[in-house]
Design a protein around this motif. Structure first.
Motif, PDB file in Angstrom:
ATOM      1  N   THR A  44      11.961  -5.298 -20.091  1.00 18.37           N
ATOM      2  CA  THR A  44      11.661  -4.971 -18.407  1.00 18.37           C
ATOM      3  C   THR A  44      11.609  -4.333 -18.065  1.00 18.37           C
ATOM      4  O   THR A  44      10.456  -4.522 -16.385  1.00 18.37           O
ATOM      5  N   HIS A  45      12.395  -3.207 -18.453  1.00 19.13           N
ATOM      6  CA  HIS A  45      12.609  -2.386 -16.887  1.00 19.13           C
ATOM      7  C   HIS A  45      11.958  -1.619 -17.151  1.00 19.13           C
ATOM      8  O   HIS A  45      11.657  -0.744 -16.472  1.00 19.13           O
ATOM      9  N   ARG A  46      11.365  -1.267 -18.239  1.00 16.84           N
ATOM     10  CA  ARG A  46      10.460   0.376 -18.652  1.00 16.84           C
ATOM     11  C   ARG A  46       9.036   0.085 -17.622  1.00 16.84           C
ATOM     12  O   ARG A  46       8.959   1.415 -16.857  1.00 16.84           O
ATOM     13  N   SER A  47       8.199  -0.947 -17.911  1.00 19.43           N
ATOM     14  CA  SER A  47       7.762  -1.253 -16.203  1.00 19.43           C
ATOM     15  C   SER A  47       7.118  -0.047 -15.127  1.00 19.43           C
ATOM     16  O   SER A  47       6.662   0.271 -13.351  1.00 19.43           O
ATOM     17  N   VAL A  48       8.516  -1.123 -14.500  1.00 13.34           N
ATOM     18  CA  VAL A  48       9.553  -0.163 -13.079  1.00 13.34           C
ATOM     19  C   VAL A  48       9.681   1.006 -13.175  1.00 13.34           C
ATOM     20  O   VAL A  48       9.855   1.767 -11.744  1.00 13.34           O
ATOM     21  N   VAL A  49       9.831   1.388 -14.071  1.00  8.27           N
ATOM     22  CA  VAL A  49      11.098   3.118 -14.608  1.00  8.27           C
ATOM     23  C   VAL A  49       9.976   4.387 -15.007  1.00  8.27           C
ATOM     24  O   VAL A  49      10.480   5.485 -14.431  1.00  8.27           O
ATOM     25  N   ILE A  50       8.793   3.754 -15.144  1.00  9.46           N
ATOM     26  CA  ILE A  50       7.395   5.485 -15.512  1.00  9.46           C
ATOM     27  C   ILE A  50       6.483   5.400 -13.922  1.00  9.46           C
ATOM     28  O   ILE A  50       6.327   5.243 -13.255  1.00  9.46           O
ATOM     29  N   GLY A  51       6.745   6.321 -14.468  1.00  9.49           N
ATOM     30  CA  GLY A  51       5.478   6.965 -13.135  1.00  9.49           C
ATOM     31  C   GLY A  51       6.483   7.709 -11.927  1.00  9.49           C
ATOM     32  O   GLY A  51       5.506   8.364 -10.598  1.00  9.49           O
ATOM     33  N   GLY A  52       7.346   7.649 -11.623  1.00 12.18           N
ATOM     34  CA  GLY A  52       8.262   7.673 -10.705  1.00 12.18           C
ATOM     35  C   GLY A  52       9.119   8.645 -10.265  1.00 12.18           C
ATOM     36  O   GLY A  52       9.365   9.190 -11.289  1.00 12.18           O
ATOM     37  N   VAL A  60      -9.660  17.287  -7.487  1.00 10.78           N
ATOM     38  CA  VAL A  60      -9.701  16.828  -8.149  1.00 10.78           C
ATOM     39  C   VAL A  60      -8.143  15.963  -8.931  1.00 10.78           C
ATOM     40  O   VAL A  60      -7.764  17.386  -8.904  1.00 10.78           O
ATOM     41  N   VAL A  61      -7.905  15.043  -8.405  1.00 10.07           N
ATOM     42  CA  VAL A  61      -6.191  14.616  -8.963  1.00 10.07           C
ATOM     43  C   VAL A  61      -6.294  13.866 -10.072  1.00 10.07           C
ATOM     44  O   VAL A  61      -7.293  12.600 -10.223  1.00 10.07           O
ATOM     45  N   VAL A  62      -5.558  14.169 -11.066  1.00 10.85           N
ATOM     46  CA  VAL A  62      -5.547  13.237 -12.812  1.00 10.85           C
ATOM     47  C   VAL A  62      -4.636  12.707 -12.641  1.00 10.85           C
ATOM     48  O   VAL A  62      -3.501  13.752 -12.818  1.00 10.85           O
ATOM     49  N   GLU A  63      -4.670  11.408 -12.911  1.00  7.62           N
ATOM     50  CA  GLU A  63      -2.352  10.612 -13.021  1.00  7.62           C
ATOM     51  C   GLU A  63      -2.792   9.827 -13.837  1.00  7.62           C
ATOM     52  O   GLU A  63      -4.045   8.940 -13.526  1.00  7.62           O
ATOM     53  N   ASP A  64      -1.905   9.652 -13.981  1.00  6.55           N
ATOM     54  CA  ASP A  64      -1.839   7.844 -14.432  1.00  6.55           C
ATOM     55  C   ASP A  64      -0.326   6.390 -14.453  1.00  6.55           C
ATOM     56  O   ASP A  64      -0.547   5.916 -14.866  1.00  6.55           O
ATOM     57  N   THR A  65      -0.063   7.164 -13.319  1.00  4.52           N
ATOM     58  CA  THR A  65       0.558   5.903 -12.725  1.00  4.52           C
ATOM     59  C   THR A  65       0.234   5.035 -10.582  1.00  4.52           C
ATOM     60  O   THR A  65      -0.583   6.814 -10.459  1.00  4.52           O
ATOM     61  N   LEU A  66       0.407   4.527 -10.608  1.00 10.74           N
ATOM     62  CA  LEU A  66       0.417   3.787  -9.550  1.00 10.74           C
ATOM     63  C   LEU A  66       1.094   5.011  -8.631  1.00 10.74           C
ATOM     64  O   LEU A  66       0.727   5.161  -7.543  1.00 10.74           O
ATOM     65  N   THR A  67       2.503   5.273  -8.285  1.00  9.87           N
ATOM     66  CA  THR A  67       3.164   6.183  -8.119  1.00  9.87           C
ATOM     67  C   THR A  67       2.292   7.631  -7.703  1.00  9.87           C
ATOM     68  O   THR A  67       2.009   7.644  -6.880  1.00  9.87           O
ATOM     69  N   GLY A  68       1.912   8.207  -8.933  1.00  5.82           N
ATOM     70  CA  GLY A  68       1.158   9.308  -8.714  1.00  5.82           C
ATOM     71  C   GLY A  68      -0.716   9.342  -8.428  1.00  5.82           C
ATOM     72  O   GLY A  68      -0.591  10.430  -7.693  1.00  5.82           O
ATOM     73  N   VAL A  69      -1.004   8.286  -8.344  1.00  6.51           N
ATOM     74  CA  VAL A  69      -2.421   8.300  -7.293  1.00  6.51           C
ATOM     75  C   VAL A  69      -1.555   8.220  -6.392  1.00  6.51           C
ATOM     76  O   VAL A  69      -2.776   8.539  -5.300  1.00  6.51           O
ATOM     77  N   ALA A  70      -0.935   6.719  -5.623  1.00  3.01           N
ATOM     78  CA  ALA A  70      -0.140   6.800  -4.213  1.00  3.01           C
ATOM     79  C   ALA A  70      -0.041   8.666  -3.901  1.00  3.01           C
ATOM     80  O   ALA A  70      -0.581   8.734  -2.715  1.00  3.01           O
ATOM     81  N   SER A  71       0.539   9.042  -4.482  1.00  4.22           N
ATOM     82  CA  SER A  71       0.900  10.408  -3.404  1.00  4.22           C
ATOM     83  C   SER A  71      -0.939  11.434  -3.181  1.00  4.22           C
ATOM     84  O   SER A  71      -0.337  11.732  -2.354  1.00  4.22           O
TER      85      SER A  71
END
Length: 233
Positions: free
Chosen positions: A54-62, A177-188
């Motif tokens: 369950t922690h896996r989705s929390v720790v990716i991308g940040g 144009v930025v290419v990202e795979d996570t919400l953290t990266g998209v937010a940046s």
């Protein structure tokens, strides 16, 4: 992994809007999210802690400090943040020493961007030593430069990494144009004022104004990116 999509004819790609393409690394160009999780799981297992999926989705991308901080809180380990970050980086580097798999379409996209002389930079939350190992697979020649998470004051989701990259290229962020795979990266990227193409890896990313969501890098091409950058916000 190499895509079968051919490089697009340059006669199709003329347009004034696109000045640069800024690419995330983990989960976007290289299929490493599972390898990072394996490294984290192994390090915590050595300390007697079994990480719940369950922690896996929390720790990716940040940023790594946030991810490891979350796991420290979740497990109650007495190891310090600095100790764990070093141990996980070392374990990860061992796991990727023989190379890493590319995401579908990654090699073809990098080849096409280079063929059309599109300024391209790699912008990652990973540390410099990790990026340098990854470049053996990605090819350092495919990027004008790379921005590492430990080379900026504030990493993703702060806009600093993408503002830094745009500034070094002398480009207005709105023309990148930025290419990202996570919400953290998209937010940046969005906070920096860039156009964003989201290619979700493990966690869904909703469409939004100024953001385009695609299923894989196979859908991207120079004409696609040029058309995207020329749209009115």
């Amino acid at each position: 992994m190499t895509s079968s999509i051919p490089v697009v004819d340059t006669r199709m790609t003329q347009g004034p809007g696109l000045k640069a393409v800024l690419l995330d690394m983990d989960g976007t160009l290289v299929d490493t999210e599972g390898i990072w999780w394996a490294a984290e799981s192994e390090v915590f297992a050595d300390l007697g802690h079994v990480l719940d999926e369950t922690h896996r989705s929390v720790v990716i991308g940040g940023p790594m400090s946030r991810s490891v901080g979350h796991l420290i809180t979740a497990t109650g380990t007495t190891a310090t943040l600095a100790e764990l970050m070093l141990a996980i980086n070392v374990r990860f580097e061992k796991l990727i020493a023989r190379g890493v798999p590319l995401m579908p379409g990654a090699r073809r996209l990098l080849t096409e961007l280079a063929a059309h002389d599109i300024p391209t930079a790699l912008v990652s939350a990973s540390h410099r030593r990790t990026i340098d190992v990854m470049l053996r697979t990605l090819g350092a020649e495919n990027f004008a430069f790379t921005v590492a998470g430990d080379e900026v004051t504030r990493t993703k989701p702060d806009p600093e990494p993408y503002l830094t990259a745009a500034g070094r290229l002398g480009a207005d962020p709105a023309s990148c144009v930025v290419v990202e795979d996570t919400l953290t990266g998209v937010a940046s990227a969005e906070a920096a004022g860039c156009r964003v193409v989201a290619v979700p890896s493990l966690v869904p990313i909703p469409a939004a104004p100024g953001r385009t969501v695609v299923g894989s890098l196979e859908e991207l091409s120079v004409p696609f990116l040029r058309a995207l950058s020329s749209r009115v916000h």
